[in-house]
Structure formats: C-alpha cells, structure tokens
Design a protein around this motif. Sequence first.
Motif, PDB file in Angstrom:
ATOM      1  N   SER A   1      15.650 -21.127  58.243  1.00  0.00           N
ATOM      2  CA  SER A   1      15.622 -20.124  59.305  1.00  0.00           C
ATOM      3  C   SER A   1      15.728 -18.533  58.853  1.00  0.00           C
ATOM      4  O   SER A   1      15.747 -17.784  59.596  1.00  0.00           O
ATOM      5  CB  SER A   1      16.764 -20.288  60.467  1.00  0.00           C
ATOM      6  N   ASN A   2      15.978 -18.392  57.543  1.00  0.00           N
ATOM      7  CA  ASN A   2      16.285 -17.050  57.025  1.00  0.00           C
ATOM      8  C   ASN A   2      14.671 -16.572  56.442  1.00  0.00           C
ATOM      9  O   ASN A   2      14.710 -15.354  56.237  1.00  0.00           O
ATOM     10  CB  ASN A   2      16.983 -17.013  55.918  1.00  0.00           C
ATOM     11  N   TYR A   3      13.568 -17.398  56.659  1.00  0.00           N
ATOM     12  CA  TYR A   3      12.462 -17.045  55.783  1.00  0.00           C
ATOM     13  C   TYR A   3      11.345 -17.017  56.847  1.00  0.00           C
ATOM     14  O   TYR A   3      11.127 -17.738  57.820  1.00  0.00           O
ATOM     15  CB  TYR A   3      12.025 -18.005  54.826  1.00  0.00           C
ATOM     16  N   TRP A   4      10.661 -15.956  56.629  1.00  0.00           N
ATOM     17  CA  TRP A   4       9.160 -15.821  57.284  1.00  0.00           C
ATOM     18  C   TRP A   4       8.502 -17.215  56.507  1.00  0.00           C
ATOM     19  O   TRP A   4       8.649 -17.665  55.461  1.00  0.00           O
ATOM     20  CB  TRP A   4       8.167 -14.551  56.878  1.00  0.00           C
ATOM     21  N   MET A   5       7.720 -17.793  57.472  1.00  0.00           N
ATOM     22  CA  MET A   5       6.799 -18.927  57.096  1.00  0.00           C
ATOM     23  C   MET A   5       5.408 -18.536  57.312  1.00  0.00           C
ATOM     24  O   MET A   5       4.857 -17.902  58.335  1.00  0.00           O
ATOM     25  CB  MET A   5       7.160 -20.104  57.609  1.00  0.00           C
TER      26      MET A   5
END
Length: 122
Positions: free
Chosen positions: A29-33
């Motif tokens: 949930s902390n990352y751009w995907m």
Amino acid sequence: VQLVESGGGLVQPGGSLRLSCAASGFTFSNYWMTWVRQAPGTGLEWVCSIYTDGRGTYYADSVKGRFAISRDNAKNTVYLQMNSLKSEDTALYYCATVLPFYRGGVADSGYWGQGTQVTVSS
C-alpha cells in the motif's frame, strides 16, 4: 519480495482479458503500481500506473479508454482490465513498483514480476 502476474493468454481482437499481480514481501500500500509491456522486437512501453490509495491513475494514450488499472490493498493485488484488445497489444506484460511514465528497462529499479504473455490474434 515477489510480484506474480497471471491472467495472460490468447484472445481474439476485440476481446478482453484481466491481468492480476499479487505482491508479497513489502508494504504494497506504500507503492505506486505500474503495468509496462514489451512487444517482440521492441523496447519497454509504460502502460498505466495507479497511486497508493487507488485514487490516481495514469494511462498511455495507446490504451486510454480501453484499459483500466485498479488495486486491492487488502489483497496486495493490482489488476489490469483490458478491453477491445488489438493485435498491437500483444506483448509480455509486467507489473512493477515504478512511477508513472517509466522509461527505464526491465528491473532497472523497483520490484518487478516475471511477466505474463498476452497474445491478440484471430
């Protein structure tokens, strides 16, 4: 860290596919995907990206209006719904933790999956 793509396959022009990318080993949930693709004999092409909370999305012009990226942070999974597929969408599709408009190579930075093949052909 693992990113595992699935859902690729052979589809006729005009058809649909839904790709999934299951993440583990990091705080998803902390990352751009991002989804990127590589067609045979060509370079890597950025396809689309989604912000950490799913509220922001960006698309390449080549897929805008046909593809939709989404994510489920509770399941650590990002999806790519592909509709109205064309032969030029044929490629190996990767999910990665890279920023929108990515211009690097495979695995130059961030976390990457192994890719899933999408073939659009009659």
